[in-house]
Design an enzyme around this catalytic site. Structure first.
Site, PDB file in Angstrom:
ATOM      1  N   LYS A  54       0.809  -1.228   0.000  1.00 33.95           N
ATOM      2  CA  LYS A  54       0.000   0.000   0.000  1.00 33.95           C
ATOM      3  C   LYS A  54       0.841   1.277   0.000  1.00 33.95           C
ATOM      4  O   LYS A  54       0.474   2.261  -0.648  1.00 33.95           O
ATOM      5  CB  LYS A  54      -0.966  -0.003   1.185  1.00 33.95           C
ATOM      6  CG  LYS A  54      -2.086  -1.009   0.999  1.00 33.95           C
ATOM      7  CD  LYS A  54      -3.097  -0.975   2.118  1.00 33.95           C
ATOM      8  CE  LYS A  54      -4.160  -2.045   1.876  1.00 33.95           C
ATOM      9  NZ  LYS A  54      -5.198  -2.061   2.898  1.00 33.95           N
TER      10      LYS A  54
ATOM     11  N   GLY B 208      -0.571  -0.524  15.786  1.00 32.15           N
ATOM     12  CA  GLY B 208       0.054  -0.709  14.480  1.00 32.15           C
ATOM     13  C   GLY B 208       0.243   0.640  13.799  1.00 32.15           C
ATOM     14  O   GLY B 208      -0.510   1.591  14.072  1.00 32.15           O
TER      15      GLY B 208
ATOM     16  N   ASP C 208      -9.928   2.701   2.253  1.00 34.36           N
ATOM     17  CA  ASP C 208      -9.985   1.898   3.485  1.00 34.36           C
ATOM     18  C   ASP C 208     -10.633   2.670   4.637  1.00 34.36           C
ATOM     19  O   ASP C 208     -11.445   2.122   5.385  1.00 34.36           O
ATOM     20  CB  ASP C 208      -8.568   1.492   3.920  1.00 34.36           C
ATOM     21  CG  ASP C 208      -8.009   0.354   3.090  1.00 34.36           C
ATOM     22  OD1 ASP C 208      -8.799  -0.423   2.520  1.00 34.36           O
ATOM     23  OD2 ASP C 208      -6.774   0.240   3.019  1.00 34.36           O
TER      24      ASP C 208
HETATM   25  P1  ATR Z   1       0.011  -3.454   6.572  1.00 30.54           P
HETATM   26  O1  ATR Z   1      -0.290  -2.929   5.202  1.00 30.54           O
HETATM   27  O2  ATR Z   1      -0.754  -4.692   6.940  1.00 30.54           O
HETATM   28  O3  ATR Z   1      -0.095  -2.422   7.634  1.00 30.54           O
HETATM   29  P2  ATR Z   1       2.822  -3.176   6.903  1.00 30.54           P
HETATM   30  O4  ATR Z   1       2.818  -1.792   6.322  1.00 30.54           O
HETATM   31  O5  ATR Z   1       3.950  -4.102   6.566  1.00 30.54           O
HETATM   32  O6  ATR Z   1       1.522  -3.967   6.503  1.00 30.54           O
HETATM   33  O7  ATR Z   1       2.715  -3.006   8.494  1.00 30.54           O
HETATM   34  C1  ATR Z   1       2.642  -4.111   9.344  1.00 30.54           C
HETATM   35  C2  ATR Z   1       2.269  -3.631  10.736  1.00 30.54           C
HETATM   36  O8  ATR Z   1       2.144  -4.763  11.601  1.00 30.54           O
HETATM   37  C3  ATR Z   1       3.322  -2.751  11.376  1.00 30.54           C
HETATM   38  O9  ATR Z   1       2.687  -1.895  12.284  1.00 30.54           O
HETATM   39  C4  ATR Z   1       4.189  -3.789  12.083  1.00 30.54           C
HETATM   40  O10 ATR Z   1       4.981  -3.288  13.134  1.00 30.54           O
HETATM   41  P3  ATR Z   1       6.490  -2.749  12.806  1.00 30.54           P
HETATM   42  O11 ATR Z   1       6.305  -1.393  12.176  1.00 30.54           O
HETATM   43  O12 ATR Z   1       7.152  -2.696  14.114  1.00 30.54           O
HETATM   44  O13 ATR Z   1       7.092  -3.759  11.854  1.00 30.54           O
HETATM   45  C5  ATR Z   1       3.110  -4.662  12.648  1.00 30.54           C
HETATM   46  N1  ATR Z   1       3.576  -5.999  13.017  1.00 30.54           N
HETATM   47  C6  ATR Z   1       3.923  -7.001  12.180  1.00 30.54           C
HETATM   48  N2  ATR Z   1       4.276  -8.113  12.874  1.00 30.54           N
HETATM   49  C7  ATR Z   1       4.127  -7.786  14.194  1.00 30.54           C
HETATM   50  C8  ATR Z   1       4.303  -8.500  15.425  1.00 30.54           C
HETATM   51  N3  ATR Z   1       4.718  -9.781  15.436  1.00 30.54           N
HETATM   52  N4  ATR Z   1       4.039  -7.843  16.581  1.00 30.54           N
HETATM   53  C9  ATR Z   1       3.627  -6.573  16.586  1.00 30.54           C
HETATM   54  N5  ATR Z   1       3.449  -5.840  15.455  1.00 30.54           N
HETATM   55  C10 ATR Z   1       3.686  -6.441  14.288  1.00 30.54           C
END
Ligand code: ATR
Length: 281
Positions: A67, A128, A103
């Protein structure tokens, strides 16, 4: 005249319900369209999009993890896509791709119209700070939340999202470690992708105010962990992202075809088949 071609681009994407949703909308309104899926790893996103355009692609939905990247390939961004820094809808124009983000409006419409929640004045927590969180945050603020606290595993993205939103009076970035001390929230929105790689992040008790609303932007198995936590925490409403999915699709459909589909029947069909039930008021 050839049938206009659409697709959802993501990684993974095989599970996506978007083809079924858009096909059902098209049938409902008598609009012929083709809608497929394109699986593209992050480094293949631009070339996959170029191939799609070369093959006559008219519009695309963009999902995890593209995105933010999609916003950078656009010749033009809608205001809501610019504010979100993320694009979930692409429209091919003579000048190139136009990017939009449906969204946020989809989430707000689902929560207020389908679930009857009044978002105004709610003390809220967004968990997040990735593309999904960024996509919905501006529309949530526009819906009149009192405060939007943001926590994320990595602090840099929390700060970046808060800075992009700019509403310092209402937007409060915090460390994940602060979670236990932030008090009760009337609305908690889970927007991490953690459940796709395993389990939802573990959250402290007391995060939800009595009868507060909990919302997961995911649906099906990806939403189970967070919604179980919410119910165990006494949530008044525990809502998954299926309704948001259908509403954002309707908004994209309107953008592409100039007609707004009725979402109730498609939502009911998907709820029956695919997703865990919604509880609450
Ligand atoms: P999306 O489009 O689903 O938001 P993204 O831009 O890759 O995908 O973002 C993923 C989100 O999930 C981020 O907030 C990420 O936290 P980080 O910025 O610290 O990476 C969060 N996330 C992914 N795996 C996680 C985990 N195991 N625990 C907590 N947060 C997680």
């Amino acid at each position: 005249m050839s049938i206009p071609r659409f697709a959802v681009i993501g990684h993974p994407v095989a599970h996506s319900l978007s083809p079924r949703i858009h096909t059902a909308f098209g049938r409902q309104l008598g609009i012929a369209l083709e809608y497929g899926t394109i699986d593209a790893a992050p480094e293949q996103f631009e070339s996959a999009l170029a191939s799609f355009a070369a093959a006559g692609g008219t519009g695309a939905n963009i999902t995890l993890p593209h995105k933010a990247r999609a916003a950078s390939v656009c010749e033009h961004l809608s205001d809501r896509a610019r504010r979100a820094g993320a694009v979930n809808t692409l429209l091919r124009t003579d000048a190139g791709w136009e990017g939009d983000n449906t969204d946020g409006v989809g989430l707000v419409r689902d929560l207020t119209q389908r679930h009857g929640l009044d978002l105004r004045g709610r003390r809220s927590l967004l968990i997040g700070a990735g593309g999904a969180a960024a996509g919905v945050a501006p529309a949530l603020l526009d819906a009149g939340l009192a405060d939007l606290f943001i926590v994320n595993r990595s602090r840099g993205r929390t700060d970046a999202l808060a800075a992009a939103l700019g509403d310092r009076a209402r937007v409060h970035p915090h460390h994940w470690d602060d979670l236990g001390g932030l008090g009760g929230f009337d609305l908690v929105i889970h927007a991490t992708s953690a459940a796709h790689g395993g389990a939802a992040p573990s959250l402290p008790g007391g995060l939800l105010a009595p009868r507060g609303a909990a919302v997961d932007l995911g649906y099906g198995a990806a939403a189970t962990g967070f919604l179980d936590w919410a119910r165990a925490s006494g949530a008044g409403s525990a809502i998954d992202g299926l309704g948001m999915l259908v509403e954002q699709a309707a908004e994209s459909f309107l953008r592409w075809h100039g007609a707004r589909p009725d979402t109730a029947g498609v939502y009911a069909m998907l709820r029956e088949r695919d997703a865990a039930p919604v509880t609450g008021d």
